[in-house]
Write an enzyme that holds these catalytic residues in place. Structure first.
Site, PDB file in Angstrom:
ATOM      1  CB  SER A   1      -0.884   0.000   1.132  1.00 58.76           C
ATOM      2  OG  SER A   1      -1.536   1.353   1.252  1.00 58.76           O
TER       3      SER A   1
ATOM      4  CE1 TYR B   1      -3.844  -1.726   4.909  1.00 63.06           C
ATOM      5  CE2 TYR B   1      -3.441   0.387   4.329  1.00 63.06           C
ATOM      6  CZ  TYR B   1      -3.636  -0.958   3.966  1.00 63.06           C
ATOM      7  OH  TYR B   1      -3.581  -1.197   2.653  1.00 63.06           O
TER       8      TYR B   1
ATOM      9  CE  LYS C   1     -12.306  -1.139  -0.042  1.00 63.78           C
ATOM     10  NZ  LYS C   1     -11.272  -1.881   0.686  1.00 63.78           N
TER      11      LYS C   1
END
Length: 335
Positions: free
Chosen positions: A116, A139, A177
Site C-alpha cells: 500500500s 495499517y 467496503k
C-alpha cells in the site's frame, strides 16, 4: 492451480474475473465472506474451490500442500486505515502474510502480494525507497513491516516475490467496503442521492477540495498483477498508480460529468458546480487530521523500467467508465 486470497474482495474479485477471461478457472479462492455484497462479487466467477481464511491459515500452519500451485496472489488484508486494534491488524496483515510467504518460498511458488502507498505517510516522496517510508497508522505500519520482511526474504528466495504498492484504487466490486470504499464510489452515491458531493475543506496548505491523490482504476491494478505473473523472472516492490496526482475537486467533477453525459446533460466546470450547489466543503474530523495524506503521487519509474509499458487510464476515462457501470447496475436493480 492458482490461489487468490481476498478473492471475494474488491481487487481480488476483479483479479479472479480477469483470470477467468484468460481461461483460468482452476482457482482456490480464499476469503472470509461476511456480507451479501461479497457474495455478489463471487456470483459471476468461475473457481475450483473456496476456503475460509481461517481454515487456510490452519493449513499453512500445518505445512499442508494444496496440490500443484502455479502461483499465489495475496490480496487479503484488513485495509481499514482508521482501525486501532494493533494486535488484530498485525496478525492479519503481517503474521499471516509472513507465513504465506514462507510457504511459497519453501515450495518455490511465485507470490504477488498487495502492499500500500499508505507506507509513505505524510511525506512528499513516493519512490520504493525505505528511507522515505513514514507510516502514520497501524495499517500502514503492518504493510511496511511486511515489505521489510520481504526485502530480506528476496535475498534467499529462489522463486519470484512481487509487492505492489497500490495508491487510491477505485472501480467495480467495492460496494461491500462501506466507509472504506473509494471516494469515487462515495461521490457517486452522494450525488445520486442528494445532488451534492461533500469534500474536505483545505488542509496541509491545500485549498478546499484541492488535496491531491493518485487515483488509479482497478482495471489498471489488475493489468499490473497479470504483467508480473507473466514475467516470473522479476521480483521486487513496485508502486501501482498513474504517476499523476489529481485533486478531489477533479474527482468530484469527473463523477458529476460522467453522470451528466449519461443523462445527455452538458459537462460543467468547478465554478458552475459550486454555483449549482453541487459541491460542498466541510471540516475534516479531528480523529483523521493526524493520519491524513494530503498528497500522493506514485513514482512509477521502477515499474516502467521493468517493462510495463501499458498506459494508465486518466481520471476522466476511468471514472466515466466506473460511473457508467454503477449507473447500469442501479438501473438493472430498479427494473
Amino acid at each position: 492451480m492458482i490461489i487468490v486470497t481476498g478473492g471475494a474482495g474488491f481487487i481480488g474479485s476483479n483479479l479472479v474475473r480477469a483470470l477467468n477471461e484468460r481461461g483460468c478457472t482452476d482457482i482456490l479462492l480464499v476469503d472470509c465472506v461476511e456480507n451479501v455484497d461479497q457474495i455478489n462479487n463471487l456470483a459471476d466467477l468461475s473457481i475450483s474451490d473456496y476456503m475460509d481464511k481461517d481454515e487456510f491459515r490452519r493449513q499453512l500452519d500445518r505445512s499442508v500442500g494444496f496440490g500443484a500451485v502455479d502461483r499465489v496472489y495475496h490480496q487479503g488484508a484488513c485495509s481499514d486505515t482508521m482501525a486501532t486494534d494493533s494486535r488484530y491488524m498485525l496478525e492479519n496483515n503481517y503474521s499471516f502474510s509472513r507465513d504465506l510467504l514462507e510457504w511459497c518460498v519453501g515450495r518455490r511458488v511465485p507470490l504477488i502480494y498487495a502492499s500500500s502507498a499508505a507506507v509513505y505517510g505524510g511525506g512528499a516522496e513516493f519512490s520504493e525507497n525505505p528511507g522515505v517510508e513514514h507510516p502514520i497508522n497501524v495499517y500502514a505500519y503492518s504493510k511496511s513491516l511486511f515489505d521489510n520482511y520481504v526485502r530480506q526474504a528476496m535475498l534467499r528466495a529462489q522463486s519470484p516475490i512481487v509487492g505492489l504498492r497500490y495508491f487510491n484504487v477505485y472501480g467495480p466490486r467495492e460496494s461491500h467496503k462501506g466507509q472504506m470504499a473509494s471516494m469515487a464510489w462515495h461521490f457517486y452515491q452522494q450525488f445520486v442521492e442528494n445532488r451534492k458531493v461533500r469534500l474536505f475543506r483545505g488542509t496541509g496548505g491545500y485549498g478546499d477540495g484541492e488535496q491531491l491523490r493518485d487515483f488509479v482504476s482497478v482495471d489498471d491494478v489488475v493489468k499490473v498483477n497479470l504483467f508480473f505473473s507473466d514475467h516470473t523472472e522479476i521480483s521486487g516492490i513496485y508502486n501501482v498508480g498513474t504517476g499523476h496526482s489529481r485533486s478531489f475537486n477533479d474527482l468530484a467533477l469527473a463523477v458529476i460529468n460522467g453522470l451528466a453525459q449519461l443523462n445527455g446533460e452538458p459537462v460543467v466546470e468547478r465554478q458552475q458546480a459550486l454555483s449549482q450547489g453541487w459541491l460542498e466543503y466541510f471540516s475534516m474530523p479531528d480523529a483523521l487530521t493526524s493520519r491524513y495524506q494530503s498528497f500522493t503521487e506514485a513514482d512509477i519509474s521502477r515499474l516502467r523500467k521493468q517493462g510495463y509499458a501499458t498506459p494508465f487510464l486518466t481520471l476522466e476515462e476511468g471514472v466515466t467508465k466506473y460511473v457508467t457501470e454503477l449507473h447500469d447496475r442501479d438501473r438493472s436493480v430498479l427494473e
